[in-house]
Design a protein around this motif. Structure first.
Motif, PDB file in Angstrom:
ATOM      1  N   LEU A  76     -50.175  -1.209   0.615  1.00 60.75           N
ATOM      2  CA  LEU A  76     -50.815  -2.153   0.964  1.00 60.75           C
ATOM      3  C   LEU A  76     -51.515  -2.379   2.279  1.00 60.75           C
ATOM      4  O   LEU A  76     -52.777  -2.736   2.399  1.00 60.75           O
ATOM      5  CB  LEU A  76     -50.264  -3.761   0.949  1.00 60.75           C
ATOM      6  N   ASP A  77     -50.761  -1.607   3.283  1.00 58.85           N
ATOM      7  CA  ASP A  77     -51.415  -1.318   4.672  1.00 58.85           C
ATOM      8  C   ASP A  77     -52.353  -0.615   4.627  1.00 58.85           C
ATOM      9  O   ASP A  77     -53.357  -0.837   5.381  1.00 58.85           O
ATOM     10  CB  ASP A  77     -49.985  -0.886   5.543  1.00 58.85           C
ATOM     11  N   LYS A  78     -52.360   0.529   3.718  1.00 57.55           N
ATOM     12  CA  LYS A  78     -53.343   1.577   3.864  1.00 57.55           C
ATOM     13  C   LYS A  78     -54.292   1.520   2.821  1.00 57.55           C
ATOM     14  O   LYS A  78     -55.111   2.582   2.581  1.00 57.55           O
ATOM     15  CB  LYS A  78     -52.611   3.100   3.747  1.00 57.55           C
ATOM     16  N   ASN A  79     -54.109   0.571   2.024  1.00 55.32           N
ATOM     17  CA  ASN A  79     -55.107   0.583   0.729  1.00 55.32           C
ATOM     18  C   ASN A  79     -55.022   1.813  -0.033  1.00 55.32           C
ATOM     19  O   ASN A  79     -56.050   2.491  -0.416  1.00 55.32           O
ATOM     20  CB  ASN A  79     -56.638   0.212   1.035  1.00 55.32           C
ATOM     21  N   LYS A 104     -59.475  -3.692  -0.975  1.00 54.38           N
ATOM     22  CA  LYS A 104     -60.675  -3.017  -0.716  1.00 54.38           C
ATOM     23  C   LYS A 104     -62.049  -3.574  -0.884  1.00 54.38           C
ATOM     24  O   LYS A 104     -62.875  -3.577   0.127  1.00 54.38           O
ATOM     25  CB  LYS A 104     -60.655  -1.593  -1.749  1.00 54.38           C
ATOM     26  N   GLN A 105     -62.166  -4.366  -1.900  1.00 52.37           N
ATOM     27  CA  GLN A 105     -63.357  -5.169  -2.332  1.00 52.37           C
ATOM     28  C   GLN A 105     -63.570  -6.187  -1.107  1.00 52.37           C
ATOM     29  O   GLN A 105     -64.671  -6.130  -0.600  1.00 52.37           O
ATOM     30  CB  GLN A 105     -63.260  -5.754  -3.498  1.00 52.37           C
ATOM     31  N   THR A 106     -62.592  -6.830  -0.809  1.00 55.76           N
ATOM     32  CA  THR A 106     -62.654  -7.950   0.074  1.00 55.76           C
ATOM     33  C   THR A 106     -62.704  -7.874   1.839  1.00 55.76           C
ATOM     34  O   THR A 106     -63.021  -8.615   2.556  1.00 55.76           O
ATOM     35  CB  THR A 106     -61.851  -9.233  -0.301  1.00 55.76           C
ATOM     36  N   GLY A 107     -61.811  -6.641   1.944  1.00 54.97           N
ATOM     37  CA  GLY A 107     -61.524  -6.299   3.354  1.00 54.97           C
ATOM     38  C   GLY A 107     -60.346  -7.159   3.889  1.00 54.97           C
ATOM     39  O   GLY A 107     -59.882  -6.879   4.999  1.00 54.97           O
ATOM     40  N   VAL A 108     -59.570  -7.864   3.097  1.00 49.45           N
ATOM     41  CA  VAL A 108     -58.496  -8.811   3.410  1.00 49.45           C
ATOM     42  C   VAL A 108     -57.195  -7.960   2.996  1.00 49.45           C
ATOM     43  O   VAL A 108     -57.517  -7.411   1.812  1.00 49.45           O
ATOM     44  CB  VAL A 108     -58.566 -10.082   2.702  1.00 49.45           C
ATOM     45  N   ARG A 109     -56.404  -7.852   4.005  1.00 46.27           N
ATOM     46  CA  ARG A 109     -55.119  -7.077   3.439  1.00 46.27           C
ATOM     47  C   ARG A 109     -53.896  -7.988   3.650  1.00 46.27           C
ATOM     48  O   ARG A 109     -53.699  -8.651   4.460  1.00 46.27           O
ATOM     49  CB  ARG A 109     -55.090  -5.769   4.612  1.00 46.27           C
ATOM     50  N   VAL A 110     -52.785  -7.788   3.071  1.00 46.42           N
ATOM     51  CA  VAL A 110     -51.340  -8.175   3.331  1.00 46.42           C
ATOM     52  C   VAL A 110     -50.539  -7.198   3.962  1.00 46.42           C
ATOM     53  O   VAL A 110     -50.514  -5.990   3.367  1.00 46.42           O
ATOM     54  CB  VAL A 110     -50.848  -8.522   1.807  1.00 46.42           C
ATOM     55  N   VAL A 143     -51.586 -12.210   6.387  1.00 48.81           N
ATOM     56  CA  VAL A 143     -52.915 -11.743   5.331  1.00 48.81           C
ATOM     57  C   VAL A 143     -53.777 -11.684   6.560  1.00 48.81           C
ATOM     58  O   VAL A 143     -54.274 -12.316   7.584  1.00 48.81           O
ATOM     59  CB  VAL A 143     -53.312 -13.011   4.564  1.00 48.81           C
ATOM     60  N   ARG A 144     -54.490 -10.573   6.547  1.00 48.26           N
ATOM     61  CA  ARG A 144     -55.362 -10.125   7.715  1.00 48.26           C
ATOM     62  C   ARG A 144     -56.923  -9.595   7.329  1.00 48.26           C
ATOM     63  O   ARG A 144     -56.746  -9.380   6.183  1.00 48.26           O
ATOM     64  CB  ARG A 144     -54.880  -8.857   8.399  1.00 48.26           C
ATOM     65  N   ASP A 145     -57.739 -10.468   7.856  1.00 46.19           N
ATOM     66  CA  ASP A 145     -58.874 -10.085   7.730  1.00 46.19           C
ATOM     67  C   ASP A 145     -59.420  -9.151   8.780  1.00 46.19           C
ATOM     68  O   ASP A 145     -59.963  -9.564   9.921  1.00 46.19           O
ATOM     69  CB  ASP A 145     -59.961 -11.217   7.492  1.00 46.19           C
ATOM     70  N   GLY A 146     -59.559  -7.900   8.484  1.00 50.59           N
ATOM     71  CA  GLY A 146     -59.875  -7.009   9.430  1.00 50.59           C
ATOM     72  C   GLY A 146     -58.745  -6.945  10.460  1.00 50.59           C
ATOM     73  O   GLY A 146     -57.650  -6.512   9.868  1.00 50.59           O
ATOM     74  N   GLY A 147     -58.961  -6.886  11.767  1.00 48.76           N
ATOM     75  CA  GLY A 147     -57.799  -7.144  12.625  1.00 48.76           C
ATOM     76  C   GLY A 147     -57.253  -8.635  12.913  1.00 48.76           C
ATOM     77  O   GLY A 147     -56.396  -8.769  13.932  1.00 48.76           O
ATOM     78  N   LYS A 148     -57.995  -9.543  12.300  1.00 51.85           N
ATOM     79  CA  LYS A 148     -57.353 -10.830  12.706  1.00 51.85           C
ATOM     80  C   LYS A 148     -56.663 -11.250  11.668  1.00 51.85           C
ATOM     81  O   LYS A 148     -56.772 -11.384  10.521  1.00 51.85           O
ATOM     82  CB  LYS A 148     -58.845 -11.698  12.660  1.00 51.85           C
ATOM     83  N   VAL A 149     -55.354 -11.986  12.132  1.00 51.59           N
ATOM     84  CA  VAL A 149     -54.645 -12.909  11.134  1.00 51.59           C
ATOM     85  C   VAL A 149     -54.962 -14.042  10.800  1.00 51.59           C
ATOM     86  O   VAL A 149     -55.450 -14.802  11.678  1.00 51.59           O
ATOM     87  CB  VAL A 149     -53.099 -12.797  11.800  1.00 51.59           C
ATOM     88  N   ILE A 150     -55.320 -14.020   9.494  1.00 53.06           N
ATOM     89  CA  ILE A 150     -55.769 -15.509   8.959  1.00 53.06           C
ATOM     90  C   ILE A 150     -54.643 -16.331   8.419  1.00 53.06           C
ATOM     91  O   ILE A 150     -55.002 -17.657   8.113  1.00 53.06           O
ATOM     92  CB  ILE A 150     -56.947 -15.276   8.054  1.00 53.06           C
ATOM     93  N   HIS A 151     -53.611 -15.850   7.992  1.00 52.77           N
ATOM     94  CA  HIS A 151     -52.353 -16.411   7.485  1.00 52.77           C
ATOM     95  C   HIS A 151     -51.045 -15.796   7.894  1.00 52.77           C
ATOM     96  O   HIS A 151     -51.154 -14.643   7.810  1.00 52.77           O
ATOM     97  CB  HIS A 151     -52.583 -16.684   6.169  1.00 52.77           C
ATOM     98  N   ASN A 152     -50.157 -16.428   8.255  1.00 54.83           N
ATOM     99  CA  ASN A 152     -48.719 -16.006   8.539  1.00 54.83           C
ATOM    100  C   ASN A 152     -47.708 -16.815   8.071  1.00 54.83           C
ATOM    101  O   ASN A 152     -47.571 -18.180   7.988  1.00 54.83           O
ATOM    102  CB  ASN A 152     -48.576 -15.830  10.191  1.00 54.83           C
ATOM    103  N   GLU A 153     -46.829 -16.217   7.034  1.00 55.51           N
ATOM    104  CA  GLU A 153     -45.842 -17.004   6.788  1.00 55.51           C
ATOM    105  C   GLU A 153     -44.440 -16.257   6.782  1.00 55.51           C
ATOM    106  O   GLU A 153     -44.420 -15.011   6.466  1.00 55.51           O
ATOM    107  CB  GLU A 153     -46.311 -16.934   5.075  1.00 55.51           C
ATOM    108  N   GLN A 154     -43.452 -16.935   6.905  1.00 53.39           N
ATOM    109  CA  GLN A 154     -42.124 -16.246   7.288  1.00 53.39           C
ATOM    110  C   GLN A 154     -41.317 -16.997   6.258  1.00 53.39           C
ATOM    111  O   GLN A 154     -41.442 -18.280   6.273  1.00 53.39           O
ATOM    112  CB  GLN A 154     -41.527 -16.797   8.606  1.00 53.39           C
TER     113      GLN A 154
END
Length: 182
Positions: A76-79, A104-110, A143-154
């Motif tokens: 997931l980190d490296k697609n 890969k399609q959206t640019g959002v990564r977990v 959940v990251r969009d590019g280098g920006k964290v858009i959601h964080n859950e613990q």
């Protein structure tokens, strides 16, 4: 006398430089080891049935389940869905491959910060060809969009897991988050 002092000074500088190189190398090695460390996995097989789990199988399950989570996080980190090949098969591999394609399609990564898993063995088939487990995982999920964290859950998440033996390891065949009913 001055020549002797310069020689001693050069040797001291060389020894300090060598010591610095050794310290830096040791630090880098520990960082590489920590980055490649497997998550902690504990298995409770006290109430499994209809067959008891052998000691070697118990060790293999915990090792392979830890490797599965590590390779899933890396994929997931490296697609890179090809990283899933070693420890996933069936529905689990299909779902994770689709997730990588969506990333890969959206640019959002977990990204997973894996803090460990407590497995309860629920079922071990009489023929030894399937094991069902409940995983109580302690995870941080970003959940990251590019280098920006858009959601964080613990927190603690539960999964139902189906594992089946492969040629030389156990494979995750299905990994399901049970629905919570109100």
């Amino acid at each position: 006398m001055r020549k002797l002092a310069m020689t001693i000074l050069r040797r001291v500088i060389l020894l300090l430089a060598a010591g610095l190189v050794i310290v830096c190398f040791s630090f880098l090695q520990s960082q590489i080891h920590a980055a490649g460390a497997l998550p902690k996995v504990e298995l409770n097989a006290d109430n499994v049935g209809p067959r008891a789990i052998e000691e070697l199988t118990s060790k293999t399950i915990t090792r392979d389940y830890a490797n599965a989570w590590k390779t899933m996080a890396d994929a997931l980190d490296k697609n890179r869905p090809d990283l899933l090949d070693g420890y996933f098969t069936g529905f689990a591999k299909d779902k994770l491959t689709q997730l990588v394609a969506q990333q890969k399609q959206t640019g959002v990564r977990v990204h997973y910060d894996d803090r460990g898993h407590k497995l309860d063995a629920l079922f071990y088939s009489p023929s030894g060809d399937a094991m069902q487990l409940r995983d109580r995982a302690q995870l941080g999920i970003e959940v990251r969009d590019g280098g920006k964290v858009i959601h964080n859950e613990q927190g603690n998440l539960q999964y139902l897991v189906l594992m089946t033996p492969g040629a030389d390891r156990w494979l995750v065949r299905d990994l399901v988050t049970p629905e919570v009913k109100p």
